[in-house]
Design a protein around this motif. Sequence first.
Motif, PDB file in Angstrom:
ATOM      1  N   ALA A   1       0.837  -1.209   0.000  1.00  0.00           N
ATOM      2  CA  ALA A   1       0.000   0.000   0.000  1.00  0.00           C
ATOM      3  C   ALA A   1       0.865   1.251   0.000  1.00  0.00           C
ATOM      4  O   ALA A   1       0.591   2.223  -0.727  1.00  0.00           O
ATOM      5  N   ALA A   2       1.923   1.243   0.805  1.00  0.00           N
ATOM      6  CA  ALA A   2       2.817   2.400   0.866  1.00  0.00           C
ATOM      7  C   ALA A   2       3.540   2.614  -0.460  1.00  0.00           C
ATOM      8  O   ALA A   2       3.719   3.755  -0.910  1.00  0.00           O
ATOM      9  N   MET A   3       3.938   1.535  -1.113  1.00  0.00           N
ATOM     10  CA  MET A   3       4.632   1.661  -2.393  1.00  0.00           C
ATOM     11  C   MET A   3       3.711   2.206  -3.484  1.00  0.00           C
ATOM     12  O   MET A   3       4.122   3.033  -4.308  1.00  0.00           O
ATOM     13  N   HIS A   4       2.458   1.766  -3.500  1.00  0.00           N
ATOM     14  CA  HIS A   4       1.530   2.288  -4.504  1.00  0.00           C
ATOM     15  C   HIS A   4       1.166   3.745  -4.209  1.00  0.00           C
ATOM     16  O   HIS A   4       0.969   4.544  -5.140  1.00  0.00           O
ATOM     17  N   GLU A   5       1.085   4.071  -2.946  1.00  0.00           N
ATOM     18  CA  GLU A   5       0.852   5.477  -2.579  1.00  0.00           C
ATOM     19  C   GLU A   5       2.003   6.344  -3.103  1.00  0.00           C
ATOM     20  O   GLU A   5       1.778   7.414  -3.701  1.00  0.00           O
ATOM     21  N   LEU A   6       3.230   5.886  -2.899  1.00  0.00           N
ATOM     22  CA  LEU A   6       4.394   6.623  -3.369  1.00  0.00           C
ATOM     23  C   LEU A   6       4.424   6.702  -4.898  1.00  0.00           C
ATOM     24  O   LEU A   6       4.715   7.757  -5.473  1.00  0.00           O
ATOM     25  N   ALA A   7       4.108   5.576  -5.550  1.00  0.00           N
ATOM     26  CA  ALA A   7       4.119   5.557  -7.012  1.00  0.00           C
ATOM     27  C   ALA A   7       3.122   6.566  -7.584  1.00  0.00           C
ATOM     28  O   ALA A   7       3.455   7.328  -8.509  1.00  0.00           O
TER      29      ALA A   7
ATOM     30  N   ASN B   1      10.289   4.710 -10.726  1.00  0.00           N
ATOM     31  CA  ASN B   1      11.065   4.524  -9.503  1.00  0.00           C
ATOM     32  C   ASN B   1      11.392   3.044  -9.370  1.00  0.00           C
ATOM     33  O   ASN B   1      10.530   2.242  -8.995  1.00  0.00           O
ATOM     34  N   GLN B   2      12.618   2.671  -9.683  1.00  0.00           N
ATOM     35  CA  GLN B   2      12.982   1.267  -9.699  1.00  0.00           C
ATOM     36  C   GLN B   2      12.911   0.640  -8.313  1.00  0.00           C
ATOM     37  O   GLN B   2      12.638  -0.556  -8.179  1.00  0.00           O
ATOM     38  N   ALA B   3      13.141   1.438  -7.281  1.00  0.00           N
ATOM     39  CA  ALA B   3      13.048   0.904  -5.920  1.00  0.00           C
ATOM     40  C   ALA B   3      11.627   0.443  -5.625  1.00  0.00           C
ATOM     41  O   ALA B   3      11.417  -0.604  -5.000  1.00  0.00           O
TER      42      ALA B   3
ATOM     43  N   LEU C   1       7.721  -3.972  -4.809  1.00  0.00           N
ATOM     44  CA  LEU C   1       6.438  -4.561  -5.212  1.00  0.00           C
ATOM     45  C   LEU C   1       6.617  -5.972  -5.756  1.00  0.00           C
ATOM     46  O   LEU C   1       5.799  -6.856  -5.496  1.00  0.00           O
ATOM     47  N   GLU C   2       7.694  -6.174  -6.499  1.00  0.00           N
ATOM     48  CA  GLU C   2       7.965  -7.503  -7.047  1.00  0.00           C
ATOM     49  C   GLU C   2       8.149  -8.522  -5.930  1.00  0.00           C
ATOM     50  O   GLU C   2       7.760  -9.681  -6.054  1.00  0.00           O
ATOM     51  N   GLN C   3       8.706  -8.082  -4.812  1.00  0.00           N
ATOM     52  CA  GLN C   3       8.958  -8.998  -3.705  1.00  0.00           C
ATOM     53  C   GLN C   3       7.709  -9.275  -2.881  1.00  0.00           C
ATOM     54  O   GLN C   3       7.451 -10.423  -2.502  1.00  0.00           O
ATOM     55  N   PHE C   4       6.914  -8.240  -2.594  1.00  0.00           N
ATOM     56  CA  PHE C   4       5.842  -8.398  -1.613  1.00  0.00           C
ATOM     57  C   PHE C   4       4.442  -8.592  -2.203  1.00  0.00           C
ATOM     58  O   PHE C   4       3.568  -9.128  -1.515  1.00  0.00           O
ATOM     59  N   THR C   5       4.214  -8.181  -3.447  1.00  0.00           N
ATOM     60  CA  THR C   5       2.880  -8.349  -4.024  1.00  0.00           C
ATOM     61  C   THR C   5       2.436  -9.810  -4.087  1.00  0.00           C
ATOM     62  O   THR C   5       1.271 -10.110  -3.798  1.00  0.00           O
TER      63      THR C   5
END
Length: 234
Positions: free
Chosen positions: A93-99, A151-153, A158-162
């Motif tokens: 959720a935090a990564m998509h918010e940032l994206a 943003n590659q980070a 996301l690749e790891q946790f999705t």
Amino acid sequence: MPVPENRGLVRRSLLREDAYRAIRDAIVSGTLAPGERLHDADLVAWLGVSRTPVREALGRLEQVGLVQTSPGRHTVVSPLDVRAVHHAQAVVAAMHELAVREAVPHLAADDLAAMRAANSRFEAAVRAADVDAALAADDAFHGVAVTAAANQAVVTVLEQFTPVLRRLERLRFGSLAGRASVAQHERIVAHCAAGEVDAAAAAARENWLTLAPLLDTAGGGAPAAPDAPDGRDG
């Protein structure tokens, strides 16, 4: 430039990635069920690769919580771990918010059109209870902002946790509860189109946090296999 002595590295890398994705997708789809033992010989025969990429794939899957390994004894598909899913959900959720926050200033009309089209496909798939199509459309919808953010980070995390959330998403998108995401997607697009960065980012985060209620009904999953050797590798 001189040709490197270590030839064939690209192909071996692809074999490792292909093995990882194939086993991961089988776990997420339920083809490999929680608690099921994973034997190297069976996976090697199924994937048509050597034991090395299979073992490397299982190691990566253990790191993300999709398999559990007892060295020298057995490897099993992990049960649906409520705590691990909660943690993964918070991170995703935090990564998509940032994206979305980083993407909004860069979204063009074509990007917004792609999001709307993906949401239309998503709605149709949910209504038809086509879980695979719903997941693909949902990925396409959120992928627009992830790509625009560049943003590659974010992509790496996301690749790891999705994948940890995928088994839960399959439950959601296979039921009427999944239809709520259609309206949430529409709000995200509306805020993005209006250039409302904070509102769009918050809506994206909220969308990913709506999986939480399913944890109460899906918690625990199938029990892991008993910790006893069975005379087979893996």
